[in-house]
Write an enzyme that holds these catalytic residues in place. Structure first.
Site, PDB file in Angstrom:
ATOM      1  N   ASP A 164     -11.094  -1.050 -34.496  1.00 19.98           N
ATOM      2  CA  ASP A 164     -10.933  -0.020 -35.138  1.00 19.98           C
ATOM      3  C   ASP A 164     -10.675   1.192 -33.922  1.00 19.98           C
ATOM      4  OD1 ASP A 164     -10.751   1.711 -37.299  1.00 19.98           O
ATOM      5  OD2 ASP A 164     -12.749   2.277 -37.241  1.00 19.98           O
ATOM      6  N   CYS A 203      -7.130   5.405 -37.667  1.00 21.51           N
ATOM      7  CA  CYS A 203      -7.223   6.559 -38.860  1.00 21.51           C
ATOM      8  C   CYS A 203      -5.992   7.606 -38.612  1.00 21.51           C
ATOM      9  CB  CYS A 203      -8.515   7.439 -38.991  1.00 21.51           C
ATOM     10  SG  CYS A 203      -9.050   8.109 -37.686  1.00 21.51           S
ATOM     11  N   ALA A 240     -19.159   2.278 -33.154  1.00 24.26           N
ATOM     12  CA  ALA A 240     -19.997   3.494 -33.736  1.00 24.26           C
ATOM     13  C   ALA A 240     -19.196   4.443 -34.822  1.00 24.26           C
ATOM     14  CB  ALA A 240     -20.621   4.212 -32.531  1.00 24.26           C
ATOM     15  N   PRO A 241     -19.647   5.100 -35.787  1.00 21.79           N
ATOM     16  CA  PRO A 241     -20.997   4.828 -35.843  1.00 21.79           C
ATOM     17  C   PRO A 241     -21.654   4.008 -36.724  1.00 21.79           C
ATOM     18  CG  PRO A 241     -20.140   6.636 -37.434  1.00 21.79           C
ATOM     19  CD  PRO A 241     -19.211   6.174 -36.488  1.00 21.79           C
ATOM     20  N   GLY A 242     -20.762   2.889 -37.083  1.00 25.48           N
ATOM     21  CA  GLY A 242     -21.183   1.749 -37.831  1.00 25.48           C
ATOM     22  C   GLY A 242     -20.564   1.453 -39.535  1.00 25.48           C
ATOM     23  N   GLU A 245     -20.215  -0.797 -28.710  1.00 26.12           N
ATOM     24  CA  GLU A 245     -19.663   0.720 -28.728  1.00 26.12           C
ATOM     25  C   GLU A 245     -19.839   0.944 -27.106  1.00 26.12           C
ATOM     26  OE1 GLU A 245     -18.101   3.391 -30.241  1.00 26.12           O
ATOM     27  OE2 GLU A 245     -18.446   4.219 -28.435  1.00 26.12           O
TER      28      GLU A 245
HETATM   29  N1  SAM Z   1     -15.294   1.634 -36.328  1.00 28.29           N
HETATM   30  C1  SAM Z   1     -16.236   2.750 -36.619  1.00 28.29           C
HETATM   31  C2  SAM Z   1     -16.900   2.986 -37.799  1.00 28.29           C
HETATM   32  O1  SAM Z   1     -16.072   2.583 -38.732  1.00 28.29           O
HETATM   33  O2  SAM Z   1     -17.833   3.753 -38.056  1.00 28.29           O
HETATM   34  C3  SAM Z   1     -15.325   4.111 -35.854  1.00 28.29           C
HETATM   35  C4  SAM Z   1     -14.792   3.925 -34.474  1.00 28.29           C
HETATM   36  S1  SAM Z   1     -13.878   5.227 -33.920  1.00 28.29           S
HETATM   37  C5  SAM Z   1     -12.356   5.149 -34.940  1.00 28.29           C
HETATM   38  C6  SAM Z   1     -13.659   4.675 -32.398  1.00 28.29           C
HETATM   39  C7  SAM Z   1     -14.549   4.327 -31.368  1.00 28.29           C
HETATM   40  O3  SAM Z   1     -14.002   3.702 -30.207  1.00 28.29           O
HETATM   41  C8  SAM Z   1     -15.284   5.456 -30.911  1.00 28.29           C
HETATM   42  O4  SAM Z   1     -16.689   5.337 -31.394  1.00 28.29           O
HETATM   43  C9  SAM Z   1     -15.388   5.732 -29.510  1.00 28.29           C
HETATM   44  O5  SAM Z   1     -16.460   6.247 -28.809  1.00 28.29           O
HETATM   45  C10 SAM Z   1     -14.731   4.279 -29.135  1.00 28.29           C
HETATM   46  N2  SAM Z   1     -13.910   4.305 -27.777  1.00 28.29           N
HETATM   47  C11 SAM Z   1     -13.434   5.261 -27.085  1.00 28.29           C
HETATM   48  N3  SAM Z   1     -12.746   4.875 -26.323  1.00 28.29           N
HETATM   49  C12 SAM Z   1     -12.686   3.465 -26.033  1.00 28.29           C
HETATM   50  C13 SAM Z   1     -12.383   2.493 -25.371  1.00 28.29           C
HETATM   51  N4  SAM Z   1     -11.680   3.109 -24.234  1.00 28.29           N
HETATM   52  N5  SAM Z   1     -12.646   1.100 -25.604  1.00 28.29           N
HETATM   53  C14 SAM Z   1     -13.426   1.025 -26.623  1.00 28.29           C
HETATM   54  N6  SAM Z   1     -13.864   1.589 -27.541  1.00 28.29           N
HETATM   55  C15 SAM Z   1     -13.464   3.089 -27.082  1.00 28.29           C
END
Ligand code: SAM
Length: 475
Positions: free
Chosen positions: A189, A242, A122-124, A144
């Site tokens: 990610d 990031c 998320a958000p995609g 997600e």
């Molecule tokens: N890949 C997405 C994009 O390009 O739009 C952004 C992802 S963001 C960097 C990381 C995501 O990992 C968040 O949506 C978050 O909710 C989720 N997240 C947080 N804790 C996590 C966990 N313990 N295991 C897996 N995902 C997790």
């Protein structure tokens, strides 16, 4: 597309410990974090649209595919652009698009009809990119773990309209244990300390601490090792963050390769020569950095690691019948089939327990069966066509947004931008949304060649069928 607001900005200085530990070794980085961030968009290959002046001469993102993405000269109000809501493009950091570049490098070697797991989706942004890179015959499972964020992901997937994505909301460990060796590529990610967002998001500056960096690094390792079993031997893990620090980046890449068993990929001369900085751990290559003082992007890091073991065919075809889905009858298939264009990959139609009709390509049907039979929490998959009512299809919102919609199935109402915005906010202005604009019965609502939804005219009355949950509130 669903988006979040950028920060409203009382100034927050860079954390002193960050400057000392990270930025001091990278001259020019700290200064760049107080400059204007570039604006970049990635276009939907399935949805060509009439581009206004601000999109006409975009400068390409060097590591994107030809015509795939570009920088805009200023930041428009995206929510006021109707085709943004129709999935014509995604507003994405240029550095993040490198994940698509990496997948393109390994795509051919991994075989046809790729199965990709986007684990933290998320958000995609990456999901919609991966869906475009694997093409309609490939499959992306977008996961997600946080349910509210998974809903936004499902909305963005429907608007992108590629039809080759399944959205689930599960813990990463469930993939490793329940779907062994199913995926050709896994993208992690990782949730991170967000140093790469310090320019745009002052909240990230305020939340940063050395302790949080260590927590994020450990969490990144845990997420990858939990899901590692779902990647087939010979498959490729793309690990990205990031953030800038080595603990979350190079050190984790080295740990993954050494502890879980894999080879860090390098790509030699193919790498775009555009200021991307290679990272190293113990003198060995360990991914690439996108530093805002070196490239036109917010901070980003990515690495590709090939899992040790023999390249095998993975697990395709093991799952044939999906519990909870009933195939349509022949007559129903004919009725539903007339709503999709001739080139569509969708071959299987089924109804869920609530009578909703879904369409899937063969690889996606197999994947959905695998997910359902292994009790994954499936939020959205394929194309949700709508409902069968007395042998006819009542089309749902996702079908209008599907890139393979047959636009001759019902009349098309081509709206101006002002009219389309009135439609998208479910407004009732009789001047902007006059019945004279629509044919009697159901119409596809179009703006600048992008389908936005359905509108039904009954005599002098119009029924705006845009989903209330997606209605735009401000622009
Ligand atoms: N890949 C997405 C994009 O390009 O739009 C952004 C992802 S963001 C960097 C990381 C995501 O990992 C968040 O949506 C978050 O909710 C989720 N997240 C947080 N804790 C996590 C966990 N313990 N295991 C897996 N995902 C997790």
């Amino acid at each position: 597309m669903a988006s979040s607001n950028p920060n409203s900005r009382p100034y927050v200085p860079l954390p002193a410990a960050f400057v000392e530990r990270v930025a001091a070794g990278l001259p020019g980085l700290a200064e760049s974090l107080d400059t204007e961030a570039p604006v970049s968009v990635r276009f939907n290959p399935g949805k060509p649209f009439d581009r206004p002046e601000r999109f006409a001469a975009v400068e390409p993102v060097p590591w994107a595919g030809p015509g795939e993405a570009g920088y805009l000269t200023e930041r428009p109000v995206f929510t006021a652009d109707p085709v943004f809501h129709g999935g014509a493009y995604y507003v994405q950091e240029a550095g993040s698009m490198f994940v698509g570049w990496l997948l393109r490098q390994v795509r051919d070697a991994l075989g046809e009809r790729l199965r990709v797991l986007d684990l933290c989706a998320a958000p995609g942004g990456k999901t919609t990119h991966l869906a475009s890179v694997v093409g309609p015959g490939g499959v992306v499972v977008a996961n997600e773990v946080i349910r509210s964020r998974a809903k936004v992901l499902a909305e963005n997937v429907q608007k992108w309209g590629s039809g080759n994505v399944a959205v689930v909301s599960n813990d990463p460990a469930e993939f490793g244990s329940r779907l062994p060796a199913l995926f050709d590529a896994v993208v992690v990610d990782a949730p991170c300390s967000g140093e790469g967002m310090f320019r745009k998001d002052y909240g990230a500056r305020a939340e940063w601490s050395p302790e949080n960096v260590q927590l994020c690094a450990a969490r990144g390792r845990r997420i990858v090792s939990d899901a590692w079993g779902a990647l087939r031997p010979g498959g490729v893990l793309v690990y990205s963050t990031c953030t800038f620090n080595a603990a979350e980046n190079e050190e984790n890449v080295r740990w993954i390769a050494e502890e879980l068993g894999g080879e860090v990929l390098t790509f030699g001369d193919s790498l775009p020569d555009e200021g991307i900085v290679p990272g190293f751990a113990a003198g060995r290559p360990a991914g690439w950095h996108f530093y805002p003082h070196r490239v036109r992007s917010e901070g980003f890091f990515a690495a590709a690691i090939r899992k040790s073991g023999r390249l095998s065919d993975g697990a395709a075809g093991r799952f044939r019948v999906s519990k909870g889905l009933t195939p349509l009858s022949r007559n129903e298939r004919c009725e539903v089939g007339r709503w999709i264009s001739a080139g569509s990959e969708i071959e299987h139609f089924a109804t869920g327990g609530d009578g909703t009709v879904y369409g899937f390509s063969t690889p996606l049907a197999e994947m959905v069966a695998a997910l359902q039979n292994s009790r994954f929490h499936l939020l959205y998959s394929g194309v949700q066509f709508g409902e069968m009512i007395r042998g006819g299809l009542k089309p749902g919102p996702a079908l209008a947004l599907y890139a393979g919609l047959n636009r001759t199935a019902v009349p098309v109402a081509d709206l101006s931008e002002a009219e389309a915005l009135e439609y998208l906010r479910k407004g009732t202005s009789p001047t902007l949304l006059s019945p004279d604009k629509f044919c009697e019965g159901l119409n596809i609502v179009l703006c600048r060649r992008i389908a936005l939804g359905w509108n039904k005219r009954i005599g002098r009355r119009c029924n705006n069928l845009y989903p209330s949950a997606w209605r735009i509130l401000h622009y």
